[in-house]
Design an enzyme around this catalytic site. Sequence first.
Site, PDB file in Angstrom:
ATOM      1  N   GLY A   1       4.817   0.038 -22.696  1.00  0.00           N
ATOM      2  CA  GLY A   1       5.855  -0.661 -23.449  1.00  0.00           C
ATOM      3  C   GLY A   1       6.911   0.342 -23.869  1.00  0.00           C
ATOM      4  O   GLY A   1       6.813   0.943 -24.942  1.00  0.00           O
TER       5      GLY A   1
ATOM      6  N   GLY B   1      10.073   0.101 -24.819  1.00  0.00           N
ATOM      7  CA  GLY B   1      11.261  -0.393 -25.509  1.00  0.00           C
ATOM      8  C   GLY B   1      11.794   0.742 -26.369  1.00  0.00           C
ATOM      9  O   GLY B   1      11.569   1.920 -26.065  1.00  0.00           O
TER      10      GLY B   1
ATOM     11  N   LYS C   1       5.277  -5.670 -27.270  1.00  0.00           N
ATOM     12  CA  LYS C   1       5.350  -6.694 -28.319  1.00  0.00           C
ATOM     13  C   LYS C   1       3.967  -7.284 -28.527  1.00  0.00           C
ATOM     14  O   LYS C   1       3.180  -7.414 -27.562  1.00  0.00           O
ATOM     15  CB  LYS C   1       6.337  -7.785 -27.898  1.00  0.00           C
ATOM     16  CG  LYS C   1       7.757  -7.284 -27.760  1.00  0.00           C
ATOM     17  CD  LYS C   1       8.348  -6.978 -29.103  1.00  0.00           C
ATOM     18  CE  LYS C   1       9.773  -6.453 -28.972  1.00  0.00           C
ATOM     19  NZ  LYS C   1      10.309  -5.999 -30.260  1.00  0.00           N
TER      20      LYS C   1
ATOM     21  N   LYS D   1       2.214  -1.801 -43.644  1.00  0.00           N
ATOM     22  CA  LYS D   1       3.320  -1.906 -42.685  1.00  0.00           C
ATOM     23  C   LYS D   1       3.665  -3.371 -42.426  1.00  0.00           C
ATOM     24  O   LYS D   1       4.846  -3.724 -42.286  1.00  0.00           O
ATOM     25  CB  LYS D   1       2.948  -1.199 -41.372  1.00  0.00           C
ATOM     26  CG  LYS D   1       3.999  -1.308 -40.271  1.00  0.00           C
ATOM     27  CD  LYS D   1       5.281  -0.573 -40.606  1.00  0.00           C
ATOM     28  CE  LYS D   1       6.459  -0.889 -39.697  1.00  0.00           C
ATOM     29  NZ  LYS D   1       6.279  -0.648 -38.299  1.00  0.00           N
TER      30      LYS D   1
ATOM     31  N   ASN E   1       7.374  -5.315 -42.566  1.00  0.00           N
ATOM     32  CA  ASN E   1       7.966  -6.177 -41.538  1.00  0.00           C
ATOM     33  C   ASN E   1       8.158  -7.613 -42.022  1.00  0.00           C
ATOM     34  O   ASN E   1       9.131  -8.271 -41.654  1.00  0.00           O
ATOM     35  CB  ASN E   1       7.099  -6.169 -40.270  1.00  0.00           C
ATOM     36  CG  ASN E   1       7.081  -4.814 -39.604  1.00  0.00           C
ATOM     37  OD1 ASN E   1       6.044  -4.208 -39.424  1.00  0.00           O
ATOM     38  ND2 ASN E   1       8.245  -4.307 -39.253  1.00  0.00           N
TER      39      ASN E   1
ATOM     40  N   ASN F   1      19.368   0.929 -39.203  1.00  0.00           N
ATOM     41  CA  ASN F   1      18.653   0.345 -38.057  1.00  0.00           C
ATOM     42  C   ASN F   1      18.830  -1.157 -37.986  1.00  0.00           C
ATOM     43  O   ASN F   1      18.900  -1.849 -38.991  1.00  0.00           O
ATOM     44  CB  ASN F   1      17.155   0.661 -38.164  1.00  0.00           C
ATOM     45  CG  ASN F   1      16.458   0.447 -36.844  1.00  0.00           C
ATOM     46  OD1 ASN F   1      16.960   0.872 -35.815  1.00  0.00           O
ATOM     47  ND2 ASN F   1      15.333  -0.224 -36.855  1.00  0.00           N
TER      48      ASN F   1
ATOM     49  N   GLU G   1       8.498 -11.351 -32.818  1.00  0.00           N
ATOM     50  CA  GLU G   1       7.090 -11.169 -33.217  1.00  0.00           C
ATOM     51  C   GLU G   1       6.765 -11.963 -34.487  1.00  0.00           C
ATOM     52  O   GLU G   1       5.827 -11.614 -35.209  1.00  0.00           O
ATOM     53  CB  GLU G   1       6.815  -9.680 -33.432  1.00  0.00           C
ATOM     54  CG  GLU G   1       6.939  -8.877 -32.143  1.00  0.00           C
ATOM     55  CD  GLU G   1       6.530  -7.423 -32.315  1.00  0.00           C
ATOM     56  OE1 GLU G   1       5.538  -7.000 -31.708  1.00  0.00           O
ATOM     57  OE2 GLU G   1       7.227  -6.704 -33.062  1.00  0.00           O
TER      58      GLU G   1
HETATM   59  O1  PAF Z   1      10.282  -3.639 -36.813  1.00  0.00           O
HETATM   60  C1  PAF Z   1      11.047  -2.738 -37.184  1.00  0.00           C
HETATM   61  O2  PAF Z   1      12.262  -2.758 -36.909  1.00  0.00           O
HETATM   62  C2  PAF Z   1      10.487  -1.541 -37.933  1.00  0.00           C
HETATM   63  O3  PAF Z   1       9.114  -1.742 -38.083  1.00  0.00           O
HETATM   64  C3  PAF Z   1      11.125  -1.218 -39.267  1.00  0.00           C
HETATM   65  C4  PAF Z   1      10.293  -0.158 -39.984  1.00  0.00           C
HETATM   66  C5  PAF Z   1      11.274  -2.455 -40.126  1.00  0.00           C
HETATM   67  C6  PAF Z   1      12.452  -0.525 -39.105  1.00  0.00           C
HETATM   68  O4  PAF Z   1      13.458  -1.318 -38.577  1.00  0.00           O
END
Ligand code: PAF
Length: 327
Positions: free
Chosen positions: A25, A27, A95, A203, A207, A271, A286
């Site tokens: 994967g 990506g 994914k 984590k 998300n 990001n 997801e």
């Molecule tokens: O899914 C994501 O994009 C990442 O896990 C995170 C940490 C939220 C950063 O964008």
Amino acid sequence: MDAIMPLKLLMTLVKRDTMKTAVVGAGAMGSLFGGLLAASGEDVTLVDVWREHVEAINAGGLRIGGHEEYRTVNVKATTDPSSVGPVDLIIVFVKSYDTLEATRDALPMVSEDTVFLSLQNGLGNIEKISEAVGGDRVIPGTTAHGCTLIGPGEIVHAGSGPTVIGELDGRVTERVRGIRDALEGAGFETMISEAIRGALWSKVLVNVGINPLTALNGLRNGELLDHPDIMEVMRGAVEEAIRVAEALGVNMGEGDHVEKVYDVARATAVNRSSMLQDVERGRRTEIDALNGAIVDSARLLGLDVPVNETLTAAVRGLEFERARREG
Ligand code: PAF
């Protein structure tokens, strides 16, 4: 040589045997981990179904932006797992909905001692990998890096954070130490956890709070924090997920988990979350392994999770409409 030897150089000099690694994967995140591991001297092959990406990497290297300047990393890439041969480590980055099939497709690379490390988002990946290859081979992990796929052969590393790995039974084994050392050598700050299930859930909280709201609003992670109303929805989604985790007996440790989610949004401010990237590319998201999994678990536990139900329905609706428009 300078009296103070740079840490990276020191680590290269005292280096253990390289670990033959495949990243399944490739990506944004798979390319980032595979690319930086290869740059640190590991023997890495990226395995992905996206032919143009694989061809671009083999022709001109993997371009990684997001730092002062773009760097190009030489790393092998293929669409065919059987061309790689047996490896020591398979890092799974597909994914969540592709985990079972991708693990089965990876079987030609599996030898007696091959270990699978999952650094994927969402709940259920460990169970699926274990179903295909047995639980003894699987090391769960999580990472807070943020990365965006720009196009074939090109990614932008948009935010850093710790990576946490650990054996399911909490033992600190040789293999988990070896993987930690390889990741550290590639520049990924990596911790070994003796309570990895809690780390995976922490984590998931990140998300659950960040991903649907970036996807629905078209916002970068940090931009969520410009909107007090959105921050309250994040809080609602995360607090519901905490109640589910607690009812399941998951220990996520001390601290304010909602604040930790805001901190990750800050640390990965520029990001575009993986779910936003999926929506923008018209791909499946997801959501089922994140907010949808919270809803499913809550139903079994008899808990109400209206914020997660709403976010799940809204993202599924967005996915459906995008797919319908694109025929
Ligand atoms: O899914 C994501 O994009 C990442 O896990 C995170 C940490 C939220 C950063 O964008």
